[in-house]
Design a protein around this motif. Structure first.
Motif, PDB file in Angstrom:
ATOM      1  N   LYS A   1      14.371  25.918  14.963  1.00 58.24           N
ATOM      2  CA  LYS A   1      12.925  25.717  14.867  1.00 58.24           C
ATOM      3  C   LYS A   1      12.609  24.256  14.560  1.00 58.24           C
ATOM      4  O   LYS A   1      13.418  23.531  13.999  1.00 58.24           O
ATOM      5  CB  LYS A   1      12.354  26.615  13.768  1.00 58.24           C
ATOM      6  CG  LYS A   1      12.517  28.084  14.062  1.00 58.24           C
ATOM      7  CD  LYS A   1      12.058  28.916  12.897  1.00 58.24           C
ATOM      8  CE  LYS A   1      12.351  30.383  13.145  1.00 58.24           C
ATOM      9  NZ  LYS A   1      12.148  31.199  11.957  1.00 58.24           N
TER      10      LYS A   1
ATOM     11  N   SER B   1      20.053  25.372   2.648  1.00 58.12           N
ATOM     12  CA  SER B   1      18.722  25.934   2.401  1.00 58.12           C
ATOM     13  C   SER B   1      18.177  26.495   3.711  1.00 58.12           C
ATOM     14  O   SER B   1      18.749  26.272   4.773  1.00 58.12           O
ATOM     15  CB  SER B   1      17.783  24.860   1.848  1.00 58.12           C
ATOM     16  OG  SER B   1      17.472  23.905   2.845  1.00 58.12           O
ATOM     17  N   LYS B   2      17.089  27.204   3.649  1.00 60.20           N
ATOM     18  CA  LYS B   2      16.491  27.773   4.868  1.00 60.20           C
ATOM     19  C   LYS B   2      16.033  26.684   5.832  1.00 60.20           C
ATOM     20  O   LYS B   2      16.023  26.884   7.031  1.00 60.20           O
ATOM     21  CB  LYS B   2      15.303  28.678   4.527  1.00 60.20           C
ATOM     22  CG  LYS B   2      15.710  30.035   4.026  1.00 60.20           C
ATOM     23  CD  LYS B   2      16.372  30.833   5.126  1.00 60.20           C
ATOM     24  CE  LYS B   2      16.701  32.225   4.654  1.00 60.20           C
ATOM     25  NZ  LYS B   2      17.487  32.965   5.611  1.00 60.20           N
ATOM     26  N   LYS B   3      15.669  25.519   5.323  1.00 59.19           N
ATOM     27  CA  LYS B   3      15.158  24.441   6.174  1.00 59.19           C
ATOM     28  C   LYS B   3      16.241  23.468   6.624  1.00 59.19           C
ATOM     29  O   LYS B   3      16.074  22.775   7.614  1.00 59.19           O
ATOM     30  CB  LYS B   3      14.067  23.653   5.438  1.00 59.19           C
ATOM     31  CG  LYS B   3      12.868  24.483   5.072  1.00 59.19           C
ATOM     32  CD  LYS B   3      12.102  24.892   6.283  1.00 59.19           C
ATOM     33  CE  LYS B   3      10.884  25.692   5.880  1.00 59.19           C
ATOM     34  NZ  LYS B   3      10.257  26.338   6.984  1.00 59.19           N
ATOM     35  N   LYS B   4      17.361  23.397   5.882  1.00 58.94           N
ATOM     36  CA  LYS B   4      18.379  22.407   6.219  1.00 58.94           C
ATOM     37  C   LYS B   4      19.776  22.980   6.021  1.00 58.94           C
ATOM     38  O   LYS B   4      20.100  23.474   4.948  1.00 58.94           O
ATOM     39  CB  LYS B   4      18.195  21.159   5.357  1.00 58.94           C
ATOM     40  CG  LYS B   4      19.128  20.030   5.742  1.00 58.94           C
ATOM     41  CD  LYS B   4      18.795  18.760   4.990  1.00 58.94           C
ATOM     42  CE  LYS B   4      19.678  17.629   5.473  1.00 58.94           C
ATOM     43  NZ  LYS B   4      19.326  16.350   4.877  1.00 58.94           N
TER      44      LYS B   4
ATOM     45  N   ASN C   1      10.803  22.933  12.329  1.00 59.37           N
ATOM     46  CA  ASN C   1      10.813  22.565  10.909  1.00 59.37           C
ATOM     47  C   ASN C   1      12.178  22.772  10.253  1.00 59.37           C
ATOM     48  O   ASN C   1      12.304  22.684   9.044  1.00 59.37           O
ATOM     49  CB  ASN C   1       9.736  23.337  10.146  1.00 59.37           C
ATOM     50  CG  ASN C   1       9.979  24.832  10.164  1.00 59.37           C
ATOM     51  OD1 ASN C   1      10.795  25.344  10.920  1.00 59.37           O
ATOM     52  ND2 ASN C   1       9.256  25.544   9.334  1.00 59.37           N
ATOM     53  N   GLU C   2      13.201  23.045  11.063  1.00 60.69           N
ATOM     54  CA  GLU C   2      14.563  23.244  10.563  1.00 60.69           C
ATOM     55  C   GLU C   2      15.470  22.110  11.009  1.00 60.69           C
ATOM     56  O   GLU C   2      15.194  21.429  11.986  1.00 60.69           O
ATOM     57  CB  GLU C   2      15.163  24.528  11.144  1.00 60.69           C
ATOM     58  CG  GLU C   2      14.920  25.781  10.378  1.00 60.69           C
ATOM     59  CD  GLU C   2      15.702  26.916  10.989  1.00 60.69           C
ATOM     60  OE1 GLU C   2      16.799  27.193  10.509  1.00 60.69           O
ATOM     61  OE2 GLU C   2      15.209  27.502  11.960  1.00 60.69           O
ATOM     62  N   GLU C   3      16.592  21.976  10.294  1.00 55.51           N
ATOM     63  CA  GLU C   3      17.586  20.972  10.652  1.00 55.51           C
ATOM     64  C   GLU C   3      18.979  21.576  10.490  1.00 55.51           C
ATOM     65  O   GLU C   3      19.306  22.131   9.439  1.00 55.51           O
ATOM     66  CB  GLU C   3      17.426  19.767   9.717  1.00 55.51           C
ATOM     67  CG  GLU C   3      18.286  18.598  10.056  1.00 55.51           C
ATOM     68  CD  GLU C   3      18.050  17.436   9.104  1.00 55.51           C
ATOM     69  OE1 GLU C   3      19.051  16.798   8.732  1.00 55.51           O
ATOM     70  OE2 GLU C   3      16.883  17.178   8.740  1.00 55.51           O
TER      71      GLU C   3
END
Length: 179
Positions: free
Chosen positions: A124, A102-105, A126-128
């Motif tokens: 970023k 996903s865009k975040k993980k 908020n990202e992993e």
């Protein structure tokens, strides 16, 4: 009901079908995903399993996604790119699963062999971006290194940056030049 009603219903349904995103028909998640694609291959023994459904030969330009497993055979290496700032080299006789995209993980799980990774831009807040192998996991922020699974032994090393590597629940800091 009249023919006119059925014609109107058919037109409305066709308009709805055209307006829906392609992913609805492909059975893909509506969660925005990363842009992942095979950059190149050195050799011809590489395969992609599409989420446990079908295994096909890997080719340059092939799109990859969450749930896909990429495998290389003898004398074959495969390079793939994630977004514009992450590159992965899958060494010969290796297998990696794109467990989350996903865009975040982003989570890549090395099943066997060796991968080299280069995350050129800091991730970023908020990202992993994480890698797993055996009972270990590592989160990267802006890092270049490798991860190897060989005879039930997991080895990690860094060329640039630093990571927190969790092994059997214990956290270890690894810095550039360390293995």
């Amino acid at each position: 009901m009249s023919k006119r009603f059925y014609k109107l219903l058919a037109i409305v349904l066709a308009a709805v079908m055209i307006a829906l995103p392609e992913s609805v028909f492909a059975g893909e998640s509506s969660v925005e995903s990363r842009n992942i694609a095979v950059l190149s291959l050195d050799g011809d023994n590489a395969w992609v399993n599409r989420g446990g459904k079908k295994t096909v030969s890997a080719v340059s330009g092939m799109k990859l996604g969450e749930g896909y497993t990429v495998t290389t055979g003898e004398n074959t290496t495969l390079y793939f790119q994630i977004d514009d700032d992450k590159a992965v080299k899958l060494d010969s006789d290796s297998s990696v699963e794109i467990s989350r995209a996903s865009k975040k993980k982003l989570l890549l799980t090395l099943k066997s062999g060796e991968i080299f990774f280069n995350v050129t831009k800091p991730v970023k807040d908020n990202e992993e971006v994480s890698f797993r192998a055996g009972g270990t996991s590592m989160g990267v922020r802006g890092t270049a290194g490798y991860l190897r699974v060989q005879e039930q032994k997991v080895t990690a090393g860094l060329f640039d940056g630093n990571v927190e590597w969790t092994v059997s629940g214990t956290k270890h800091q690894i810095k550039a030049g360390e293995e």
